[in-house]
Design a protein around this motif. Structure first.
Motif, PDB file in Angstrom:
ATOM      1  N   GLY A   1      69.744  35.168  19.923  1.00 41.99           N
ATOM      2  CA  GLY A   1      69.206  34.784  21.313  1.00 41.99           C
ATOM      3  C   GLY A   1      69.741  33.230  21.137  1.00 41.99           C
ATOM      4  N   GLN A   2      70.049  32.530  20.358  1.00 42.24           N
ATOM      5  CA  GLN A   2      70.431  31.156  20.073  1.00 42.24           C
ATOM      6  C   GLN A   2      72.025  30.968  20.041  1.00 42.24           C
ATOM      7  OE1 GLN A   2      68.074  29.391  21.137  1.00 42.24           O
ATOM      8  NE2 GLN A   2      66.771  31.231  20.888  1.00 42.24           N
ATOM      9  N   GLY A   3      72.552  31.980  20.073  1.00 44.08           N
ATOM     10  CA  GLY A   3      74.275  31.643  19.877  1.00 44.08           C
ATOM     11  C   GLY A   3      74.427  31.909  18.308  1.00 44.08           C
ATOM     12  N   ALA A   4      75.884  32.081  18.201  1.00 37.69           N
ATOM     13  CA  ALA A   4      76.368  32.294  16.766  1.00 37.69           C
ATOM     14  C   ALA A   4      76.370  31.084  15.704  1.00 37.69           C
ATOM     15  CB  ALA A   4      77.754  33.123  16.812  1.00 37.69           C
ATOM     16  N   HIS A   5      75.611  30.110  16.272  1.00 36.78           N
ATOM     17  CA  HIS A   5      76.017  28.931  15.431  1.00 36.78           C
ATOM     18  C   HIS A   5      74.757  28.878  14.331  1.00 36.78           C
ATOM     19  CE1 HIS A   5      79.155  27.392  17.682  1.00 36.78           C
ATOM     20  NE2 HIS A   5      78.309  27.619  18.915  1.00 36.78           N
ATOM     21  N   LEU A   6      74.704  27.833  13.440  1.00 37.53           N
ATOM     22  CA  LEU A   6      73.650  27.890  12.306  1.00 37.53           C
ATOM     23  C   LEU A   6      72.564  26.788  12.419  1.00 37.53           C
ATOM     24  CD1 LEU A   6      76.448  27.550   9.743  1.00 37.53           C
ATOM     25  CD2 LEU A   6      75.292  29.705  10.558  1.00 37.53           C
ATOM     26  N   PRO A   7      71.497  27.301  12.430  1.00 36.84           N
ATOM     27  CA  PRO A   7      70.163  26.298  12.563  1.00 36.84           C
ATOM     28  C   PRO A   7      69.953  25.544  11.166  1.00 36.84           C
ATOM     29  CG  PRO A   7      69.398  28.592  12.206  1.00 36.84           C
ATOM     30  CD  PRO A   7      70.916  28.688  12.363  1.00 36.84           C
ATOM     31  N   LEU A   8      69.473  24.638  11.056  1.00 38.14           N
ATOM     32  CA  LEU A   8      68.696  24.280   9.973  1.00 38.14           C
ATOM     33  C   LEU A   8      67.473  24.642   9.428  1.00 38.14           C
ATOM     34  CD1 LEU A   8      69.645  20.544  10.739  1.00 38.14           C
ATOM     35  CD2 LEU A   8      70.394  21.623   8.706  1.00 38.14           C
ATOM     36  N   VAL A   9      67.211  24.696   8.361  1.00 32.71           N
ATOM     37  CA  VAL A   9      65.881  25.216   7.802  1.00 32.71           C
ATOM     38  C   VAL A   9      65.362  24.458   6.740  1.00 32.71           C
ATOM     39  CG1 VAL A   9      64.529  27.216   6.548  1.00 32.71           C
ATOM     40  CG2 VAL A   9      66.549  27.615   7.987  1.00 32.71           C
ATOM     41  N   GLU A  10      64.242  24.048   6.630  1.00 29.03           N
ATOM     42  CA  GLU A  10      63.629  22.672   5.934  1.00 29.03           C
ATOM     43  C   GLU A  10      62.358  23.588   5.367  1.00 29.03           C
ATOM     44  OE1 GLU A  10      62.331  18.253   6.417  1.00 29.03           O
ATOM     45  OE2 GLU A  10      61.784  19.753   7.904  1.00 29.03           O
ATOM     46  N   THR A  11      62.335  23.493   3.840  1.00 24.92           N
ATOM     47  CA  THR A  11      61.044  23.902   3.398  1.00 24.92           C
ATOM     48  C   THR A  11      60.535  22.656   2.697  1.00 24.92           C
ATOM     49  OG1 THR A  11      61.637  26.116   3.292  1.00 24.92           O
ATOM     50  CG2 THR A  11      59.981  25.513   1.893  1.00 24.92           C
ATOM     51  N   THR A  12      59.504  22.282   2.859  1.00 31.68           N
ATOM     52  CA  THR A  12      58.931  21.146   2.293  1.00 31.68           C
ATOM     53  C   THR A  12      57.561  21.496   1.544  1.00 31.68           C
ATOM     54  OG1 THR A  12      59.789  19.746   4.338  1.00 31.68           O
ATOM     55  CG2 THR A  12      58.127  18.797   2.835  1.00 31.68           C
ATOM     56  N   PRO A  13      57.742  21.192   0.164  1.00 31.51           N
ATOM     57  CA  PRO A  13      56.630  21.425  -0.767  1.00 31.51           C
ATOM     58  C   PRO A  13      55.355  20.190  -0.349  1.00 31.51           C
ATOM     59  CG  PRO A  13      58.250  20.370  -1.922  1.00 31.51           C
ATOM     60  CD  PRO A  13      58.846  20.687  -0.763  1.00 31.51           C
ATOM     61  N   ALA A  14      54.106  20.757  -0.104  1.00 36.70           N
ATOM     62  CA  ALA A  14      52.990  19.736  -0.048  1.00 36.70           C
ATOM     63  C   ALA A  14      51.974  20.145  -1.089  1.00 36.70           C
ATOM     64  CB  ALA A  14      52.538  19.856   1.190  1.00 36.70           C
ATOM     65  N   GLY A  15      51.957  19.802  -1.962  1.00 39.38           N
ATOM     66  CA  GLY A  15      51.251  20.070  -3.433  1.00 39.38           C
ATOM     67  C   GLY A  15      51.531  21.568  -3.786  1.00 39.38           C
ATOM     68  N   ASP A  16      50.710  22.362  -3.547  1.00 36.66           N
ATOM     69  CA  ASP A  16      50.805  23.794  -3.681  1.00 36.66           C
ATOM     70  C   ASP A  16      50.975  24.570  -2.588  1.00 36.66           C
ATOM     71  OD1 ASP A  16      50.422  23.629  -6.490  1.00 36.66           O
ATOM     72  OD2 ASP A  16      48.123  23.965  -6.459  1.00 36.66           O
ATOM     73  N   PHE A  17      51.092  23.961  -1.411  1.00 30.75           N
ATOM     74  CA  PHE A  17      51.358  24.378  -0.330  1.00 30.75           C
ATOM     75  C   PHE A  17      52.918  24.233   0.212  1.00 30.75           C
ATOM     76  CE2 PHE A  17      47.077  23.963  -0.438  1.00 30.75           C
ATOM     77  CZ  PHE A  17      46.382  25.100  -0.024  1.00 30.75           C
ATOM     78  N   TYR A  18      53.508  25.261   1.170  1.00 27.63           N
ATOM     79  CA  TYR A  18      54.814  25.284   1.756  1.00 27.63           C
ATOM     80  C   TYR A  18      54.967  25.372   3.172  1.00 27.63           C
ATOM     81  CZ  TYR A  18      56.085  25.268  -3.340  1.00 27.63           C
ATOM     82  OH  TYR A  18      56.129  24.849  -4.646  1.00 27.63           O
ATOM     83  N   GLY A  19      55.577  24.478   3.793  1.00 29.81           N
ATOM     84  CA  GLY A  19      55.872  24.993   5.416  1.00 29.81           C
ATOM     85  C   GLY A  19      57.332  25.069   5.560  1.00 29.81           C
ATOM     86  N   SER A  20      57.897  25.668   6.604  1.00 27.77           N
ATOM     87  CA  SER A  20      59.207  25.545   6.998  1.00 27.77           C
ATOM     88  C   SER A  20      59.352  24.919   8.262  1.00 27.77           C
ATOM     89  CB  SER A  20      59.567  26.888   7.225  1.00 27.77           C
ATOM     90  OG  SER A  20      59.522  27.685   5.831  1.00 27.77           O
TER      91      SER A  20
ATOM     92  N   THR B   1      50.155  28.630   1.460  1.00 33.08           N
ATOM     93  CA  THR B   1      50.538  29.137  -0.027  1.00 33.08           C
ATOM     94  C   THR B   1      51.693  29.649  -0.051  1.00 33.08           C
ATOM     95  OG1 THR B   1      49.396  31.243   0.374  1.00 33.08           O
ATOM     96  CG2 THR B   1      47.846  29.682  -0.365  1.00 33.08           C
ATOM     97  N   LEU B   2      52.458  29.787  -0.913  1.00 31.20           N
ATOM     98  CA  LEU B   2      53.631  30.313  -1.257  1.00 31.20           C
ATOM     99  C   LEU B   2      53.764  31.961  -0.945  1.00 31.20           C
ATOM    100  CD1 LEU B   2      56.771  29.904  -1.806  1.00 31.20           C
ATOM    101  CD2 LEU B   2      56.358  30.067  -4.131  1.00 31.20           C
ATOM    102  N   ASP B   3      52.782  32.696  -1.276  1.00 30.12           N
ATOM    103  CA  ASP B   3      52.535  33.962  -1.099  1.00 30.12           C
ATOM    104  C   ASP B   3      52.557  34.334   0.180  1.00 30.12           C
ATOM    105  OD1 ASP B   3      52.562  34.401  -3.955  1.00 30.12           O
ATOM    106  OD2 ASP B   3      50.412  34.529  -4.117  1.00 30.12           O
ATOM    107  N   GLU B   4      51.707  33.539   1.089  1.00 31.06           N
ATOM    108  CA  GLU B   4      51.706  33.821   2.297  1.00 31.06           C
ATOM    109  C   GLU B   4      52.976  33.437   3.206  1.00 31.06           C
ATOM    110  OE1 GLU B   4      48.991  35.304   4.040  1.00 31.06           O
ATOM    111  OE2 GLU B   4      48.437  35.660   1.910  1.00 31.06           O
ATOM    112  N   LEU B   5      53.707  32.408   2.810  1.00 31.19           N
ATOM    113  CA  LEU B   5      54.876  31.878   3.360  1.00 31.19           C
ATOM    114  C   LEU B   5      55.949  33.131   3.243  1.00 31.19           C
ATOM    115  CD1 LEU B   5      56.451  30.079   4.890  1.00 31.19           C
ATOM    116  CD2 LEU B   5      57.083  28.992   2.820  1.00 31.19           C
TER     117      LEU B   5
END
Length: 193
Positions: free
Chosen positions: A108-127, A146-150
Protein backbone atom coordinates in the motif's frame (compact mmCIF):
# COMPACT_ATOMS: atom_id res chain seq x y z
CA UNK A 1 -6.55 6.91 5.83
CA UNK A 2 -7.61 3.29 5.63
CA UNK A 3 -6.19 0.81 8.14
CA UNK A 4 -7.24 -2.82 8.27
CA UNK A 5 -6.30 -5.16 11.08
CA UNK A 6 -7.13 -8.82 10.55
CA UNK A 7 -5.94 -10.01 13.95
CA UNK A 8 -8.17 -9.96 17.01
CA UNK A 9 -7.31 -7.79 19.97
CA UNK A 10 -6.92 -4.44 18.14
CA UNK A 11 -9.06 -1.80 19.84
CA UNK A 12 -9.31 1.65 18.26
CA UNK A 13 -9.18 4.38 20.90
CA UNK A 14 -11.70 7.09 20.00
CA UNK A 15 -11.15 10.81 20.38
CA UNK A 16 -13.81 11.09 23.07
CA UNK A 17 -14.30 14.75 23.93
CA UNK A 18 -16.18 14.35 27.20
CA UNK A 19 -15.77 12.34 30.38
CA UNK A 20 -19.16 10.77 29.68
CA UNK A 21 -18.09 9.61 26.21
CA UNK A 22 -14.87 8.13 27.62
CA UNK A 23 -16.75 6.31 30.39
CA UNK A 24 -19.25 4.95 27.84
CA UNK A 25 -16.34 3.59 25.76
CA UNK A 26 -14.86 1.94 28.89
CA UNK A 27 -18.27 0.38 29.71
CA UNK A 28 -18.57 -0.98 26.14
CA UNK A 29 -15.06 -2.46 26.32
CA UNK A 30 -15.81 -4.14 29.64
CA UNK A 31 -19.08 -5.55 28.32
CA UNK A 32 -17.17 -7.13 25.41
CA UNK A 33 -14.56 -8.56 27.76
CA UNK A 34 -17.24 -10.03 30.02
CA UNK A 35 -19.08 -11.49 27.01
CA UNK A 36 -15.87 -13.32 26.10
CA UNK A 37 -16.36 -15.61 29.10
CA UNK A 38 -14.47 -14.01 31.95
CA UNK A 39 -16.88 -15.00 34.73
CA UNK A 40 -14.11 -16.90 36.55
CA UNK A 41 -11.82 -13.89 36.73
CA UNK A 42 -11.22 -12.35 40.13
CA UNK A 43 -12.83 -8.97 40.84
CA UNK A 44 -9.37 -7.40 40.99
CA UNK A 45 -8.83 -8.30 37.32
CA UNK A 46 -12.08 -6.55 36.41
CA UNK A 47 -10.80 -3.45 38.22
CA UNK A 48 -7.41 -3.74 36.49
CA UNK A 49 -8.99 -3.87 33.00
CA UNK A 50 -11.27 -0.93 33.77
CA UNK A 51 -8.21 1.09 34.77
CA UNK A 52 -6.30 0.05 31.64
CA UNK A 53 -9.22 1.04 29.41
CA UNK A 54 -9.57 4.40 31.20
CA UNK A 55 -5.84 5.05 30.87
CA UNK A 56 -6.00 4.45 27.10
CA UNK A 57 -7.02 8.07 26.52
CA UNK A 58 -3.74 9.29 28.04
CA UNK A 59 -1.95 7.64 25.09
CA UNK A 60 -3.60 9.86 22.46
CA UNK A 61 -1.08 12.32 20.95
CA UNK A 62 -1.91 15.46 18.93
CA UNK A 63 -0.14 14.13 15.82
CA UNK A 64 -1.97 10.78 15.83
CA UNK A 65 -4.53 9.99 13.17
CA UNK A 66 -5.32 6.69 14.92
CA UNK A 67 -4.28 4.94 18.13
CA UNK A 68 -4.86 1.27 18.86
CA UNK A 69 -4.75 -0.52 22.18
CA UNK A 70 -3.57 -3.99 21.15
CA UNK A 71 -3.80 -7.16 23.21
CA UNK A 72 -1.31 -9.38 21.31
CA UNK A 73 -1.35 -12.42 23.60
CA UNK A 74 -3.33 -14.12 26.33
CA UNK A 75 -1.39 -12.09 28.91
CA UNK A 76 -3.18 -9.14 30.56
CA UNK A 77 -0.77 -6.71 28.90
CA UNK A 78 -1.67 -4.30 26.12
CA UNK A 79 0.54 -2.45 23.65
CA UNK A 80 -0.22 0.95 22.10
CA UNK A 81 0.22 1.44 18.35
CA UNK A 82 0.10 4.99 16.96
CA UNK A 83 -0.52 5.89 13.31
CA UNK A 84 0.36 9.44 12.20
CA UNK A 85 0.56 11.12 8.81
CA UNK A 86 1.83 14.59 8.10
CA UNK A 87 4.27 16.93 6.42
CA UNK A 88 7.96 16.42 7.08
CA UNK A 89 11.25 17.61 5.63
CA UNK A 90 12.81 14.47 4.06
CA UNK A 91 16.23 15.58 5.29
CA UNK A 92 14.92 15.28 8.85
CA UNK A 93 14.00 11.59 8.57
CA UNK A 94 17.12 10.19 10.20
CA UNK A 95 17.95 7.59 12.81
CA UNK A 96 20.95 7.01 15.01
CA UNK A 97 23.47 4.60 13.42
CA UNK A 98 22.71 1.02 14.40
CA UNK A 99 19.12 1.71 15.50
CA UNK A 100 17.34 1.34 12.16
CA UNK A 101 17.21 -1.23 9.40
CA UNK A 102 15.72 -1.16 5.92
CA UNK A 103 13.22 -3.81 4.91
CA UNK A 104 10.85 -4.58 2.05
CA UNK A 105 8.07 -2.04 1.89
CA UNK A 106 4.35 -2.59 2.28
CA UNK A 107 2.35 -2.85 -0.99
CA UNK A 108 0.00 0.00 0.00
CA UNK A 109 2.98 2.31 0.36
CA UNK A 110 4.79 1.40 -2.86
CA UNK A 111 7.70 -0.91 -3.46
CA UNK A 112 10.19 1.22 -1.56
CA UNK A 113 11.80 0.63 1.77
CA UNK A 114 10.62 2.02 5.09
CA UNK A 115 12.89 2.53 8.06
CA UNK A 116 12.31 0.43 11.14
CA UNK A 117 13.67 1.58 14.46
CA UNK A 118 13.71 -0.53 17.60
CA UNK A 119 14.78 1.34 20.69
CA UNK A 120 15.50 -0.41 23.96
CA UNK A 121 14.12 1.41 27.00
CA UNK A 122 15.40 -0.53 29.99
CA UNK A 123 13.69 -3.92 29.72
CA UNK A 124 11.16 -2.56 27.24
CA UNK A 125 11.30 -2.20 23.46
CA UNK A 126 9.38 -0.04 21.01
CA UNK A 127 9.39 0.18 17.22
CA UNK A 128 8.93 2.96 14.67
CA UNK A 129 8.06 2.32 11.04
CA UNK A 130 8.58 5.33 8.79
CA UNK A 131 7.31 5.60 5.22
CA UNK A 132 8.31 8.97 3.73
CA UNK A 133 7.87 10.54 0.33
CA UNK A 134 6.88 13.78 -1.36
CA UNK A 135 7.47 15.78 1.80
CA UNK A 136 5.10 13.63 3.86
CA UNK A 137 5.55 10.74 6.24
CA UNK A 138 3.41 7.90 7.51
CA UNK A 139 4.75 6.95 10.93
CA UNK A 140 3.63 3.91 12.90
CA UNK A 141 4.95 3.86 16.46
CA UNK A 142 4.76 0.95 18.87
CA UNK A 143 5.14 2.18 22.43
CA UNK A 144 7.77 0.37 24.52
CA UNK A 145 6.61 -2.94 25.94
CA UNK A 146 8.13 -6.24 27.00
CA UNK A 147 10.14 -8.05 24.36
CA UNK A 148 7.72 -11.02 24.55
CA UNK A 149 4.73 -8.77 23.81
CA UNK A 150 6.57 -6.98 20.99
CA UNK A 151 7.37 -10.35 19.42
CA UNK A 152 3.75 -11.51 19.89
CA UNK A 153 2.53 -8.29 18.22
CA UNK A 154 4.84 -8.53 15.20
CA UNK A 155 2.75 -10.81 12.89
CA UNK A 156 -0.40 -8.71 13.38
CA UNK A 157 1.59 -5.48 13.01
CA UNK A 158 3.18 -6.69 9.77
CA UNK A 159 -0.29 -7.62 8.49
CA UNK A 160 -1.54 -4.12 9.34
CA UNK A 161 1.48 -2.51 7.64
CA UNK A 162 0.58 -4.42 4.46
CA UNK A 163 -2.93 -2.95 4.52
CA UNK A 164 -2.57 0.69 5.60
CA UNK A 165 -3.32 3.14 2.79
CA UNK A 166 -3.33 6.92 2.73
CA UNK A 167 -5.07 9.03 0.11
CA UNK A 168 -3.56 12.47 -0.47
CA UNK A 169 -5.75 15.61 -0.71
CA UNK A 170 -5.54 15.46 -4.54
CA UNK A 171 -6.95 11.90 -4.48
CA UNK A 172 -3.65 10.20 -5.33
CA UNK A 173 -2.41 7.38 -3.11
CA UNK A 174 0.56 8.15 -0.87
CA UNK A 175 3.70 6.26 -1.91
CA UNK A 176 6.91 6.10 0.06
CA UNK A 177 10.30 6.76 -1.47
CA UNK A 178 13.47 4.89 -0.64
CA UNK A 179 14.80 6.75 2.40
CA UNK A 180 18.24 8.30 2.42
CA UNK A 181 20.51 6.92 5.10
CA UNK A 182 21.87 10.09 6.63
CA UNK A 183 24.15 10.56 9.59
CA UNK A 184 23.00 10.33 13.17
CA UNK A 185 20.85 13.14 13.97
CA UNK A 186 18.24 15.45 15.02
CA UNK A 187 14.76 14.41 15.91
CA UNK A 188 11.94 15.45 13.62
CA UNK A 189 8.30 16.23 14.15
CA UNK A 190 5.22 16.01 11.97
CA UNK A 191 3.13 19.02 11.10
CA UNK A 192 -0.49 18.78 9.96
CA UNK A 193 -0.81 17.39 6.44
Amino acid sequence: MDVETLAQGWVLIPEAESDEAREEWVRERMERVRAAGTENWPTSFDEYLTTVFRDAFAHLRPEDALVFQVWPSAQPICVYVHVAFGLVDPADVTFEPGTAILYEGAPGQGAHLPLVETTPAGDFYGSRYVFSGSGRALVIDVEPTTLDELVALTPALQSMLQRVAVTLPDGAPFRAETPALLGAGESWALEGA
